[in-house]
Design a protein around this motif. Structure first.
Motif, PDB file in Angstrom:
ATOM      1  N   ARG A 286       0.853  -1.183   0.000  1.00 41.38           N
ATOM      2  CA  ARG A 286       0.000   0.000   0.000  1.00 41.38           C
ATOM      3  C   ARG A 286       0.892   1.236   0.000  1.00 41.38           C
ATOM      4  O   ARG A 286       2.109   1.115   0.130  1.00 41.38           O
ATOM      5  CB  ARG A 286      -0.898   0.008   1.237  1.00 41.38           C
ATOM      6  N   ALA A 287       0.308   2.358  -0.152  1.00 37.94           N
ATOM      7  CA  ALA A 287       1.092   3.594  -0.128  1.00 37.94           C
ATOM      8  C   ALA A 287       1.807   3.726   1.209  1.00 37.94           C
ATOM      9  O   ALA A 287       1.163   3.854   2.252  1.00 37.94           O
ATOM     10  CB  ALA A 287       0.175   4.801  -0.359  1.00 37.94           C
ATOM     11  N   GLY A 288       3.130   3.622   1.176  1.00 38.53           N
ATOM     12  CA  GLY A 288       3.918   3.812   2.386  1.00 38.53           C
ATOM     13  C   GLY A 288       4.025   2.610   3.289  1.00 38.53           C
ATOM     14  O   GLY A 288       4.634   2.706   4.371  1.00 38.53           O
ATOM     15  N   SER A 289       3.451   1.449   2.928  1.00 37.99           N
ATOM     16  CA  SER A 289       3.552   0.281   3.800  1.00 37.99           C
ATOM     17  C   SER A 289       3.501  -0.994   2.979  1.00 37.99           C
ATOM     18  O   SER A 289       3.046  -1.020   1.828  1.00 37.99           O
ATOM     19  CB  SER A 289       2.428   0.278   4.845  1.00 37.99           C
ATOM     20  N   SER A 290       3.981  -2.061   3.616  1.00 37.31           N
ATOM     21  CA  SER A 290       3.961  -3.371   2.974  1.00 37.31           C
ATOM     22  C   SER A 290       3.842  -4.440   4.055  1.00 37.31           C
ATOM     23  O   SER A 290       4.460  -4.322   5.125  1.00 37.31           O
ATOM     24  CB  SER A 290       5.242  -3.590   2.158  1.00 37.31           C
ATOM     25  N   GLU A 291       3.050  -5.460   3.805  1.00 36.68           N
ATOM     26  CA  GLU A 291       2.940  -6.571   4.740  1.00 36.68           C
ATOM     27  C   GLU A 291       2.833  -7.881   3.960  1.00 36.68           C
ATOM     28  O   GLU A 291       2.328  -7.915   2.832  1.00 36.68           O
ATOM     29  CB  GLU A 291       1.719  -6.415   5.649  1.00 36.68           C
ATOM     30  N   THR A 292       3.348  -8.954   4.564  1.00 37.36           N
ATOM     31  CA  THR A 292       3.292 -10.282   3.946  1.00 37.36           C
ATOM     32  C   THR A 292       2.540 -11.221   4.860  1.00 37.36           C
ATOM     33  O   THR A 292       2.807 -11.277   6.069  1.00 37.36           O
ATOM     34  CB  THR A 292       4.703 -10.826   3.682  1.00 37.36           C
ATOM     35  N   ARG A 293       1.608 -11.968   4.280  1.00 40.28           N
ATOM     36  CA  ARG A 293       0.807 -12.898   5.059  1.00 40.28           C
ATOM     37  C   ARG A 293       0.874 -14.288   4.438  1.00 40.28           C
ATOM     38  O   ARG A 293       0.851 -14.432   3.215  1.00 40.28           O
ATOM     39  CB  ARG A 293      -0.654 -12.437   5.101  1.00 40.28           C
ATOM     40  N   PRO A 294       0.936 -15.325   5.274  1.00 44.64           N
ATOM     41  CA  PRO A 294       0.861 -16.679   4.729  1.00 44.64           C
ATOM     42  C   PRO A 294      -0.556 -16.967   4.234  1.00 44.64           C
ATOM     43  O   PRO A 294      -1.539 -16.485   4.807  1.00 44.64           O
ATOM     44  CB  PRO A 294       1.219 -17.561   5.930  1.00 44.64           C
ATOM     45  N   LEU A 295      -0.651 -17.757   3.186  1.00 45.31           N
ATOM     46  CA  LEU A 295      -1.937 -18.221   2.684  1.00 45.31           C
ATOM     47  C   LEU A 295      -2.093 -19.682   3.087  1.00 45.31           C
ATOM     48  O   LEU A 295      -1.248 -20.515   2.748  1.00 45.31           O
ATOM     49  CB  LEU A 295      -2.010 -18.062   1.165  1.00 45.31           C
ATOM     50  N   PHE A 296      -3.150 -19.977   3.810  1.00 44.02           N
ATOM     51  CA  PHE A 296      -3.337 -21.306   4.376  1.00 44.02           C
ATOM     52  C   PHE A 296      -4.144 -22.186   3.415  1.00 44.02           C
ATOM     53  O   PHE A 296      -5.053 -21.713   2.723  1.00 44.02           O
ATOM     54  CB  PHE A 296      -4.060 -21.209   5.719  1.00 44.02           C
ATOM     55  N   GLU A 297      -3.807 -23.489   3.436  1.00 43.20           N
ATOM     56  CA  GLU A 297      -4.612 -24.423   2.654  1.00 43.20           C
ATOM     57  C   GLU A 297      -6.029 -24.414   3.201  1.00 43.20           C
ATOM     58  O   GLU A 297      -6.251 -24.608   4.402  1.00 43.20           O
ATOM     59  CB  GLU A 297      -4.020 -25.832   2.709  1.00 43.20           C
ATOM     60  N   SER A 298      -6.981 -24.212   2.297  1.00 44.84           N
ATOM     61  CA  SER A 298      -8.369 -24.036   2.707  1.00 44.84           C
ATOM     62  C   SER A 298      -9.281 -24.824   1.780  1.00 44.84           C
ATOM     63  O   SER A 298      -8.892 -25.249   0.693  1.00 44.84           O
ATOM     64  CB  SER A 298      -8.746 -22.548   2.674  1.00 44.84           C
ATOM     65  N   PHE A 299     -10.523 -25.013   2.251  1.00 48.77           N
ATOM     66  CA  PHE A 299     -11.511 -25.736   1.459  1.00 48.77           C
ATOM     67  C   PHE A 299     -12.841 -25.016   1.540  1.00 48.77           C
ATOM     68  O   PHE A 299     -13.268 -24.573   2.604  1.00 48.77           O
ATOM     69  CB  PHE A 299     -11.677 -27.175   1.953  1.00 48.77           C
ATOM     70  N   ASP A 300     -13.491 -24.925   0.393  1.00 53.43           N
ATOM     71  CA  ASP A 300     -14.832 -24.385   0.296  1.00 53.43           C
ATOM     72  C   ASP A 300     -15.616 -25.271  -0.662  1.00 53.43           C
ATOM     73  O   ASP A 300     -15.103 -25.612  -1.731  1.00 53.43           O
ATOM     74  CB  ASP A 300     -14.803 -22.941  -0.216  1.00 53.43           C
ATOM     75  N   PRO A 301     -16.842 -25.696  -0.318  1.00 59.41           N
ATOM     76  CA  PRO A 301     -17.573 -26.602  -1.212  1.00 59.41           C
ATOM     77  C   PRO A 301     -17.769 -26.049  -2.614  1.00 59.41           C
ATOM     78  O   PRO A 301     -17.853 -26.807  -3.582  1.00 59.41           O
ATOM     79  CB  PRO A 301     -18.915 -26.798  -0.495  1.00 59.41           C
ATOM     80  N   GLU A 302     -17.843 -24.721  -2.752  1.00 60.36           N
ATOM     81  CA  GLU A 302     -18.087 -24.125  -4.068  1.00 60.36           C
ATOM     82  C   GLU A 302     -16.818 -24.053  -4.912  1.00 60.36           C
ATOM     83  O   GLU A 302     -16.867 -24.253  -6.126  1.00 60.36           O
ATOM     84  CB  GLU A 302     -18.675 -22.722  -3.901  1.00 60.36           C
ATOM     85  N   ILE A 303     -15.679 -23.756  -4.296  1.00 59.98           N
ATOM     86  CA  ILE A 303     -14.450 -23.567  -5.078  1.00 59.98           C
ATOM     87  C   ILE A 303     -13.393 -24.629  -4.772  1.00 59.98           C
ATOM     88  O   ILE A 303     -12.329 -24.636  -5.387  1.00 59.98           O
ATOM     89  CB  ILE A 303     -13.861 -22.156  -4.863  1.00 59.98           C
ATOM     90  N   GLY A 304     -13.686 -25.510  -3.821  1.00 63.83           N
ATOM     91  CA  GLY A 304     -12.760 -26.600  -3.549  1.00 63.83           C
ATOM     92  C   GLY A 304     -11.497 -26.159  -2.834  1.00 63.83           C
ATOM     93  O   GLY A 304     -11.475 -25.177  -2.080  1.00 63.83           O
ATOM     94  N   HIS A 305     -10.415 -26.884  -3.107  1.00 64.41           N
ATOM     95  CA  HIS A 305      -9.127 -26.627  -2.470  1.00 64.41           C
ATOM     96  C   HIS A 305      -8.538 -25.323  -2.990  1.00 64.41           C
ATOM     97  O   HIS A 305      -8.549 -25.048  -4.191  1.00 64.41           O
ATOM     98  CB  HIS A 305      -8.169 -27.783  -2.779  1.00 64.41           C
ATOM     99  N   HIS A 306      -7.998 -24.516  -2.049  1.00 64.41           N
ATOM    100  CA  HIS A 306      -7.329 -23.274  -2.431  1.00 64.41           C
ATOM    101  C   HIS A 306      -6.439 -22.833  -1.278  1.00 64.41           C
ATOM    102  O   HIS A 306      -6.379 -23.476  -0.222  1.00 64.41           O
ATOM    103  CB  HIS A 306      -8.345 -22.180  -2.768  1.00 64.41           C
ATOM    104  N   TYR A 307      -5.729 -21.748  -1.477  1.00 64.53           N
ATOM    105  CA  TYR A 307      -4.916 -21.128  -0.443  1.00 64.53           C
ATOM    106  C   TYR A 307      -5.518 -19.764  -0.143  1.00 64.53           C
ATOM    107  O   TYR A 307      -5.877 -19.021  -1.079  1.00 64.53           O
ATOM    108  CB  TYR A 307      -3.466 -20.985  -0.903  1.00 64.53           C
ATOM    109  N   GLY A 308      -5.658 -19.430   1.144  1.00 63.79           N
ATOM    110  CA  GLY A 308      -6.344 -18.179   1.447  1.00 63.79           C
ATOM    111  C   GLY A 308      -6.045 -17.644   2.824  1.00 63.79           C
ATOM    112  O   GLY A 308      -5.463 -18.328   3.680  1.00 63.79           O
ATOM    113  N   ALA A 309      -6.482 -16.395   3.046  1.00 61.96           N
ATOM    114  CA  ALA A 309      -6.326 -15.728   4.340  1.00 61.96           C
ATOM    115  C   ALA A 309      -7.233 -14.503   4.353  1.00 61.96           C
ATOM    116  O   ALA A 309      -7.523 -13.922   3.296  1.00 61.96           O
ATOM    117  CB  ALA A 309      -4.872 -15.308   4.570  1.00 61.96           C
ATOM    118  N   PRO A 310      -7.677 -14.093   5.552  1.00 61.76           N
ATOM    119  CA  PRO A 310      -8.465 -12.856   5.640  1.00 61.76           C
ATOM    120  C   PRO A 310      -7.563 -11.632   5.481  1.00 61.76           C
ATOM    121  O   PRO A 310      -6.525 -11.532   6.125  1.00 61.76           O
ATOM    122  CB  PRO A 310      -9.077 -12.933   7.046  1.00 61.76           C
ATOM    123  N   VAL A 311      -7.952 -10.739   4.596  1.00 63.13           N
ATOM    124  CA  VAL A 311      -7.186  -9.508   4.351  1.00 63.13           C
ATOM    125  C   VAL A 311      -8.179  -8.378   4.098  1.00 63.13           C
ATOM    126  O   VAL A 311      -9.142  -8.551   3.353  1.00 63.13           O
ATOM    127  CB  VAL A 311      -6.239  -9.647   3.129  1.00 63.13           C
TER     128      VAL A 311
END
Length: 351
Positions: A286-311
């Motif tokens: 973002r303007a003036g800042s940067s952050e790195t977050r891990p994306l966790f293995e996740s599952f959703d019945p609609e999209i199946g297996h994926h990697y994700g995190a709340p942001v």
């Protein structure tokens, strides 16, 4: 493109595409691996494909499980970015496979699969390798030495691998399946084994999976060719608030938002199989800042297996998706030279 195929010195293939009745011309499974030399460092069309027998399908403790078998054959395990070829042994009787699915959607679930089969007063205990093949997609398997012909009992334990369900109230707990299967060595030997055309094998591309014709548009469940349908990742258009698509580690990655949940759906080229057991991260600039977050293995019945995190996003951020560790899954031929790199790609969110 220079042809990458060659026969083992001293062998002549005179049986045409089908190998039924012709296997005696080859001394071992390893002979066929020499049908492709100078393997490309990407997904390529393997020299031959194996038929498979479905032994049993059951539902228990929140999982659908299908047990399958084919002739024993070699594969490659993966540690970090290195591969190790696992050869078959004379004592091996079958290549034992297990497909694990979430029962409601029929979509693939990453897990640890342990099999116990009584044998001669003892027990054959094996943790099956998580694997990726162009016919089976993601599954679990290993070459094993079974007891003699007949009906055998097996206990299959499905252990969650740490995958997170998008619904916080839903958990993946250990499951136990007690099954029986009929082992007939003659039936395994009679399974079709087909050598592909010389102008295809070793070239960039992939063979069609079981129940082909689904591409990236498979709906999850169902059956094809007498086998469980191979679950593929949904098409990019199916994702809510799709941000873009990138390529990294030899895979295609669809990036999307679902509310404040950042989604990275990584899949193989050509067949669109989900690629589990990788490590991904997202860097948000973002303007003036940067952050790195891990994306966790996740599952959703609609999209199946994926990697994700709340942001939380305000709009206009630059998002960089990085593969920290490539998929730690064993590979059948055609995949063993692919998905072994780290890398990243970036996209910018709309304001």
């Amino acid at each position: 493109m220079q042809r990458r195929t060659a026969l083992r010195s001293g062998l002549t293939l005179v049986c045409g595409a089908s190998l039924s009745g012709c296997l005696g011309a080859l001394e071992s499974d390893s002979a066929w691996r020499d049908l492709v030399v100078d393997r490309p460092e990407e997904v390529y069309v393997p020299p031959e494909i194996h038929g498979m027998a479905t032994w049993t399908s059951v539902n228990a403790d929140g999982y659908d499980l299908t047990l399958l078998a084919s002739r024993p054959h070699g594969f490659w395990t993966v540690t970090g970015t290195e591969t190790n070829q696992v050869a078959m042994r004379e004592a091996h009787s079958v290549h034992l496979m297990a497909a694990v699915r979430e029962p409601t959607s029929g979509r693939y679930l990453p897990a640890e699969v342990r099999v116990s089969i009584p044998r001669d007063g003892e027990s054959l205990d094996r943790t099956l390798w998580p694997m990726l093949s162009q016919r089976m997609g993601p599954h679990h398997g290993d070459n094993v030495a079974l007891p003699g012909p007949g009906t055998h009992a097996a206990t299959v334990r499905v252990l969650p691998s740490g995958v997170r369900h998008r619904d916080p109230s839903t958990r993946f707990d250990p499951g136990v399946h007690d099954v029986e299967f009929e082992y007939d060595p003659a039936a395994i030997e009679a399974l079709e084994r087909t050598v592909l055309d010389e102008d295809r094998r070793g070239e960039p591309g992939a063979v069609e999976p079981m129940g082909h014709g689904r591409g990236e548009h498979a709906g999850g469940g169902g059956h094809g060719e007498g086998h469980p349908a191979v679950p593929t990742a949904p098409p990019a258009e199916a994702f809510p608030s799709r941000l873009g698509t990138g390529h990294v580690c030899g895979c295609r990655v669809v990036v999307a938002l679902d509310g404040n949940h950042l989604i990275a759906s990584m899949r193989t080229p050509y067949n669109g199989f989900p690629t589990p057991f990788a490590s991904l991260s997202a860097r948000i600039d973002r303007a003036g800042s940067s952050e790195t977050r891990p994306l966790f293995e996740s599952f959703d019945p609609e999209i199946g297996h994926h990697y994700g995190a709340p942001v939380e996003f305000a709009g206009g951020e630059r998002v960089t998706i990085a593969v920290e560790t490539p998929p730690q899954v064993a590979r059948h031929e055609g995949y063993e030279t692919a998905f072994l790199d780290r890398g990243e790609f970036s996209l910018r969110l709309p304001r």
